[in-house]
Enzyme design. Structure first.
Site, PDB file in Angstrom:
ATOM      1  N   ARG A 195       0.874  -1.183   0.000  1.00  0.00           N
ATOM      2  CA  ARG A 195       0.000   0.000   0.000  1.00  0.00           C
ATOM      3  C   ARG A 195       0.905   1.226   0.000  1.00  0.00           C
ATOM      4  O   ARG A 195       1.557   1.537   1.003  1.00  0.00           O
ATOM      5  CB  ARG A 195      -0.920   0.036   1.225  1.00  0.00           C
ATOM      6  CG  ARG A 195      -1.683   1.361   1.322  1.00  0.00           C
ATOM      7  CD  ARG A 195      -2.789   1.369   2.332  1.00  0.00           C
ATOM      8  NE  ARG A 195      -3.929   0.610   1.858  1.00  0.00           N
ATOM      9  CZ  ARG A 195      -5.134   0.616   2.444  1.00  0.00           C
ATOM     10  NH1 ARG A 195      -5.331   1.373   3.525  1.00  0.00           N
ATOM     11  NH2 ARG A 195      -6.118  -0.093   1.956  1.00  0.00           N
ATOM     12  N   HIS A 197      -7.529  -0.074  -6.260  1.00  0.00           N
ATOM     13  CA  HIS A 197      -7.658  -0.884  -5.044  1.00  0.00           C
ATOM     14  C   HIS A 197      -8.283  -2.227  -5.453  1.00  0.00           C
ATOM     15  O   HIS A 197      -9.418  -2.541  -5.105  1.00  0.00           O
ATOM     16  CB  HIS A 197      -8.541  -0.142  -4.038  1.00  0.00           C
ATOM     17  CG  HIS A 197      -8.427  -0.641  -2.636  1.00  0.00           C
ATOM     18  ND1 HIS A 197      -7.637  -1.713  -2.273  1.00  0.00           N
ATOM     19  CD2 HIS A 197      -9.011  -0.211  -1.480  1.00  0.00           C
ATOM     20  CE1 HIS A 197      -7.741  -1.907  -0.970  1.00  0.00           C
ATOM     21  NE2 HIS A 197      -8.566  -1.017  -0.464  1.00  0.00           N
ATOM     22  N   GLN A 232      -9.929  -4.741  -2.961  1.00  0.00           N
ATOM     23  CA  GLN A 232     -11.244  -4.293  -2.491  1.00  0.00           C
ATOM     24  C   GLN A 232     -12.329  -4.772  -3.449  1.00  0.00           C
ATOM     25  O   GLN A 232     -13.387  -5.256  -3.033  1.00  0.00           O
ATOM     26  CB  GLN A 232     -11.250  -2.753  -2.405  1.00  0.00           C
ATOM     27  CG  GLN A 232     -12.575  -2.165  -1.974  1.00  0.00           C
ATOM     28  CD  GLN A 232     -12.900  -2.472  -0.528  1.00  0.00           C
ATOM     29  OE1 GLN A 232     -12.104  -2.233   0.349  1.00  0.00           O
ATOM     30  NE2 GLN A 232     -14.087  -3.013  -0.273  1.00  0.00           N
ATOM     31  N   ASP A 243     -17.730   5.856  -1.330  1.00  0.00           N
ATOM     32  CA  ASP A 243     -16.368   5.903  -0.763  1.00  0.00           C
ATOM     33  C   ASP A 243     -16.204   7.292  -0.151  1.00  0.00           C
ATOM     34  O   ASP A 243     -17.006   8.201  -0.424  1.00  0.00           O
ATOM     35  CB  ASP A 243     -15.361   5.651  -1.906  1.00  0.00           C
ATOM     36  CG  ASP A 243     -13.901   5.631  -1.442  1.00  0.00           C
ATOM     37  OD1 ASP A 243     -13.644   5.556  -0.227  1.00  0.00           O
ATOM     38  OD2 ASP A 243     -13.013   5.693  -2.329  1.00  0.00           O
ATOM     39  N   CYS A 302     -16.603   0.840   0.876  1.00  0.00           N
ATOM     40  CA  CYS A 302     -15.334   0.128   1.103  1.00  0.00           C
ATOM     41  C   CYS A 302     -14.858   0.301   2.538  1.00  0.00           C
ATOM     42  O   CYS A 302     -14.129  -0.548   3.044  1.00  0.00           O
ATOM     43  CB  CYS A 302     -14.284   0.608   0.116  1.00  0.00           C
ATOM     44  SG  CYS A 302     -14.045   2.389   0.113  1.00  0.00           S
ATOM     45  N   ARG A 312     -13.243  -9.235   2.643  1.00  0.00           N
ATOM     46  CA  ARG A 312     -11.837  -8.956   2.299  1.00  0.00           C
ATOM     47  C   ARG A 312     -10.976 -10.165   2.641  1.00  0.00           C
ATOM     48  O   ARG A 312     -10.090 -10.548   1.889  1.00  0.00           O
ATOM     49  CB  ARG A 312     -11.329  -7.713   3.058  1.00  0.00           C
ATOM     50  CG  ARG A 312     -12.027  -6.393   2.718  1.00  0.00           C
ATOM     51  CD  ARG A 312     -11.727  -5.941   1.301  1.00  0.00           C
ATOM     52  NE  ARG A 312     -10.301  -5.853   1.022  1.00  0.00           N
ATOM     53  CZ  ARG A 312      -9.537  -4.798   1.338  1.00  0.00           C
ATOM     54  NH1 ARG A 312     -10.075  -3.719   1.871  1.00  0.00           N
ATOM     55  NH2 ARG A 312      -8.245  -4.799   1.053  1.00  0.00           N
TER      56      ARG A 312
HETATM   57  N1   CP Z   1     -11.209  -0.615   2.612  1.00  0.00           N
HETATM   58  C1   CP Z   1      -9.944  -0.566   3.023  1.00  0.00           C
HETATM   59  O1   CP Z   1      -9.000  -0.747   2.268  1.00  0.00           O
HETATM   60  O2   CP Z   1      -9.798  -0.330   4.349  1.00  0.00           O
HETATM   61  P1   CP Z   1      -8.433  -0.002   5.091  1.00  0.00           P
HETATM   62  O3   CP Z   1      -7.951   1.326   4.583  1.00  0.00           O
HETATM   63  O4   CP Z   1      -8.760   0.029   6.551  1.00  0.00           O
HETATM   64  O5   CP Z   1      -7.441  -1.076   4.773  1.00  0.00           O
HETATM   65  N1  NVA Z   2     -10.480   6.311  -1.616  1.00  0.00           N
HETATM   66  C1  NVA Z   2     -10.090   5.922  -0.282  1.00  0.00           C
HETATM   67  C2  NVA Z   2     -10.225   4.452  -0.102  1.00  0.00           C
HETATM   68  C3  NVA Z   2      -9.953   3.932   1.276  1.00  0.00           C
HETATM   69  C4  NVA Z   2     -10.055   2.442   1.386  1.00  0.00           C
HETATM   70  C5  NVA Z   2      -8.662   6.389  -0.029  1.00  0.00           C
HETATM   71  O1  NVA Z   2      -7.836   6.331  -0.944  1.00  0.00           O
HETATM   72  O2  NVA Z   2      -8.377   6.824   1.085  1.00  0.00           O
END
Ligand code: CP
Ligand code: NVA
Length: 318
Positions: free
Chosen positions: A112, A139, A142, A231, A271, A299
């Site tokens: 990430r 993502h 997800q 989101d 999400c 997940r």
């Molecule tokens: N949806 C998601 O990726 O959650 P986190 O940011 O908590 O990993």
């Molecule tokens: N769009 C959001 C998704 C979080 C899971 C972000 O990038 O923070």
């Protein structure tokens, strides 16, 4: 192990998963079947026994890191979480050097990072599988869990209508790929100026039989929809734009009034994390139409299937 699972593992073993588009529709379908089997209690075995997987998290996470860490452990592997303060990607050491070093120690990498370019840089210099655990552009993990949830809620994916309301960035981009690939009808509703990029829309079109349309009109987006998906308005790293975004996205809040404009029985996904009172209200998130905690749990099952396939032992011949 079924012959179907064996064939899936043979196809995916050793590959990267950087975008939904890295998979075929058949491979996604096979992964979701495997995820459902695991969720029903099928024994996953220990394809990761004796193997280590590093996880670089330069952004906060609850669902992604914990579900990967638990999934890797359940499959017999050893997860190693690395955070910005330790790895200082690109500052303490170049992206390429971090990858080359980790490649000699571990059997895979979950990543990430804010910049998709850094993800691609890591993948370029790793021989072992690399999994995108979210960048500014996508993502995909997800979306695997989301598709599993839609399948559970609606009994299938192809031909069903999903309405994404919110920012046309990472989660939306991966949904656009998934919808095109898997034959869904995706309506993306954003405020003006926050639409997904033409490049993402154009590149995804050829992936499969799905249909994706983009509009600023809620009425158009909500027509005959079966799933409302949202989101956060302010993604990680966009905190300086928070006030402007609250103003831009305000009319697109998923609240009781918006649900009343949608078809009865529509289900709501997010999400998460939710910024309650911004993109979604407590009334909706905690109400009977939401399935967000089922979605979050998925997940784990979807990623366990992905890990089992990417890290299947070499003797699992088809
Ligand atoms: N949806 C998601 O990726 O959650 P986190 O940011 O908590 O990993
Ligand atoms: N769009 C959001 C998704 C979080 C899971 C972000 O990038 O923070």
């Amino acid at each position: 192990m079924s012959r179907q699972q064996n064939v899936l593992e043979h196809r995916l073993r050793g590959r990267d998963f950087l975008a939904v588009a890295d998979l075929t529709a058949g491979e996604v379908s096979g992964l979701l079947d495997l995820a459902i089997a695991y969720k029903r209690g099928a024994e996953p075995g220990h394809p990761l026994a004796g193997r280590s997987v590093a996880m670089i998290f330069l952004r906060p996470s609850n669902r992604t890191r914990v579900s990967f860490e638990v999934g890797i452990s359940r499959l017999g592997g050893h997860p190693i979480a690395l955070f910005d303060r330790e790895i200082e990607l690109g500052r303490r050491e170049s992206v390429a050097d971090v990858a080359r070093i980790l490649d000699g120690f571990v059997d895979g990498l979950v990543v990430r990072v804010p910049s998709h370019r850094d993800l691609l840089g890591l993948a370029e210099h790793m021989r072992h599988p690399v999994i995108n655990a979210m960048t500014d552009q996508g993502h995909p993990c997800q979306i695997l869990a989301d598709c599993l949830t839609v399948r559970e809620l609606l009994g299938g994916l192809a031909g069903h209508r999903v309405t994404f309301i919110g920012d046309g960035n990472n989660v939306c981009n991966s949904w656009i790929e998934g919808a095109n690939l898997l034959g869904l009808d995706l309506r993306v509703v954003t405020p003006a100026g926050h639409e997904p990029s033409a490049a993402v829309l154009g590149a995804s079109e050829r992936l499969g039989p799905g249909r994706v349309s983009v509009t600023n009109s809620l009425d158009e987006g909500l027509e005959a929809t079966e799933i409302i998906y949202t989101d956060v308005w302010t993604s990680m790293g966009q905190e300086a734009e928070h006030e402007q975004r609250r103003e831009d996205f305000g009319p697109y809040q998923v609240n009781g009034e918006l649900l009343r404009r949608a078809p009865a029985g529509v289900r709501v996904l997010h999400c998460l994390p939710a910024h309650r009172g911004e993109e979604i209200t407590d009334e909706v998130l905690d109400g009977p139409q939401a399935a967000v905690f089922q979605q979050a749990e998925n997940r784990l099952w979807a990623q366990q299937a992905l890990l089992a396939a990417l890290f299947a032992p070499a003797d699992a011949a088809p």
